[in-house]
Design a protein around this motif. Structure first.
Motif, mmCIF file in Angstrom:
data_model
loop_
_atom_site.group_PDB
_atom_site.id
_atom_site.type_symbol
_atom_site.label_atom_id
_atom_site.label_comp_id
_atom_site.label_asym_id
_atom_site.label_seq_id
_atom_site.Cartn_x
_atom_site.Cartn_y
_atom_site.Cartn_z
ATOM 1 N N UNK A 297 -3.030 -6.620 14.673
ATOM 2 C CA UNK A 297 -4.128 -6.921 13.754
ATOM 3 C C UNK A 297 -5.384 -6.214 14.237
ATOM 4 N N UNK A 298 -6.098 -5.566 13.316
ATOM 5 C CA UNK A 298 -7.275 -4.788 13.695
ATOM 6 C C UNK A 298 -8.420 -5.046 12.725
ATOM 7 N N UNK A 319 -6.842 -4.965 8.686
ATOM 8 C CA UNK A 319 -5.443 -4.792 8.306
ATOM 9 C C UNK A 319 -4.535 -5.383 9.382
ATOM 10 N N UNK A 320 -3.293 -5.623 8.990
ATOM 11 C CA UNK A 320 -2.254 -6.131 9.884
ATOM 12 C C UNK A 320 -1.040 -5.223 9.762
ATOM 13 N N UNK A 377 -9.352 1.017 1.660
ATOM 14 C CA UNK A 377 -9.747 1.711 2.881
ATOM 15 C C UNK A 377 -9.001 1.142 4.086
ATOM 16 N N UNK A 378 -8.841 -0.194 4.105
ATOM 17 C CA UNK A 378 -8.118 -0.824 5.211
ATOM 18 C C UNK A 378 -6.642 -0.434 5.201
ATOM 19 N N UNK A 379 -6.065 -0.341 4.003
ATOM 20 C CA UNK A 379 -4.653 0.049 3.921
ATOM 21 C C UNK A 379 -4.453 1.457 4.455
ATOM 22 N N UNK A 380 -5.375 2.359 4.110
ATOM 23 C CA UNK A 380 -5.294 3.722 4.617
ATOM 24 C C UNK A 380 -5.439 3.743 6.138
#
Length: 419
Positions: A297-298, A319-320, A377-380
């Motif tokens: 997780x970030x 994101x995880x 953006x998090x998915x990328x």
């Protein structure tokens, strides 16, 4: 008074009469013995044997009690009893004991620097990627120019042990439980786009159940070989975190490996003096069907530094990244033991030994991970994280990927009670 005198006189008279009869019978038996010897000397053994049978009957009549006492049988005769300090149960003997271990651990993770490998350096695309040697999915993007580390590689653990040896002294069964842990805390500092600092912490834990069948083979009266065949059932787990306020980054990392590995081993036992012995041996274990699960997780806040290009992010990236299925993992290991035994008493044994265990594993991470993200953006960022990690880890399980290893050295003291 007169009656007591009469009764005592009758008793003495009967006792004297019995003694006279016994003396007469024993005299007769002695004469018959001489007669039997005479027949033997003249070559009549059958006649001598017949006379001796008569002598046995006379003496049995004279000396065997007419009212024998019943044979005493203890009330606990049918219960489990001890035999030379060993508990007889299931046609064998049992030992229960423990080991108190002082452990030193060393963890190796393969490639720890981005610049160790050209592919990794190009694929990562960032110069500040110090890698923790603990944990499977612990890619770092914290600054690294200097670090101050607090490492606890030593641990004290308790290991119980149960063993059984069949009464034939040819085979037995043994169970042992091992546990260990390592901690690593450190601060890192760097000057990339300004002064940067970060903190990282790792917790590595392991547990190992060992169940074996032992085959005993005597070499001499005080030396023997012991062959071991069985299973190791265990797990290796990591819980880690990182945080950098200057970079605006926070990360959590967790992974667990589980395995059931067949094992085989050998041990040499030599007993010297009366109460001392030593053991030398070891065992190997291997399985290609272990499994690994991980989760990373970030979080990067607005204005923080991207983990990949070093640029500032314009929106929160949360994101995880996780393994949707268990990852096939190959595990193999080696265990070597040297032990001295002292048995000062019948039921007590003391042990002093050295043990060295090394676990090695390689994971096949060919399947794409699952990604959950806060926004596009998090998915990328999560997809780029996986692409980055595939350069560091054994992403395809292919040849040439570095294996990871965990080595434990034990100095232990043990005690066993022999039932």
């Amino acid at each position: 008074m007169k009656f007591r005198f009469v009764s005592n006189f009758i008793f003495c008279f009967s006792l004297l009469g019995s003694a006279n009869v016994l003396l007469a019978q024993e005299t007769k038996a002695t004469e018959m013995e001489l007669e039997a010897e005479s027949y033997e000397e003249r070559g009549y053994p059958k006649r001598a044997n017949l006379i001796r049978e008569k002598i046995k009957r006379i003496r049995k009549e004279n000396f065997q009690t007419k009212n024998p006492e019943p044979v005493y049988i203890p009330s606990n005769a049918t219960l489990t009893s001890t035999n030379n300090g060993s508990l007889s149960f299931l046609d064998g003997t049992w030992e229960f004991g423990f080991r108190y271990m002082r452990q030193y651990a060393d963890f190796r993770s393969g490639k720890e620097w981005a610049l160790d490998d050209g592919q990794v350096a190009s694929q990562a695309g960032t110069p500040y990627l110090p890698r923790s040697p603990i944990g499977y999915q612990n890619i770092r993007s914290l600054p690294y120019l200097m670090e101050w580390e607090e490492t606890r590689k030593n641990s004290n653990t308790f290991s119980p042990k149960i063993s059984y040896q069949h009464s034939s002294k040819k085979w037995g069964i043994e169970y042992m439980y091992l546990q260990f842990f390592t901690t690593r805390n450190y601060f890192s500092f760097g000057d990339i786009g300004g002064f940067q600092s970060g903190y990282q912490t790792d917790r590595f834990m392991g547990a190992d159940h060992k169940l074996i069948v032992q085959i005993f083979e005597d070499y001499s009266h005080n030396k023997k070989f012991v062959w071991e065949f069985g299973l190791r059932i265990g797990s290796l787990s990591t819980n880690s975190s990182q945080h950098s306020q200057t970079l605006g980054q926070t990360g959590l990392f967790r992974d667990t490996i589980q395995y059931v590995a067949p094992s085989t081993g050998f041990k040499f036992v030599h007993q010297f003096f009366e109460n001392y012995s030593y053991e030398l041996g070891g065992d190997l274990f291997f399985t290609p069907v272990g499994n690994l699960k991980y989760r990373r997780d970030s979080f990067t806040s607005i204005g923080g530094m991207s983990r990949f290009s070093g640029e500032r992010v314009v929106t929160d990236e949360v994101y995880s990244l996780f393994s949707e299925n268990r990852i096939q993992t190959t595990i193999f290991g080696l265990n070597i033991t040297t032990q001295v035994n002292w048995a000062p008493f019948q039921n007590h044994k003391f042990h002093l030994g050295l043990q060295s265990i090394q676990y090695n594993w390689r994971a096949n991470e060919s399947e794409l991970p699952g990604i959950r993200a806060l926004n596009p953006e998090s998915y990328l960022a999560g997809a780029r994280d996986y692409y980055l990690s595939s350069a560091f880890y054994e992403a395809d399980g292919g040849k040439g990927r570095p294996i990871r290893s965990y080595h434990i050295s034990n100095l232990y003291f043990g005690y066993t009670y022999v039932f």
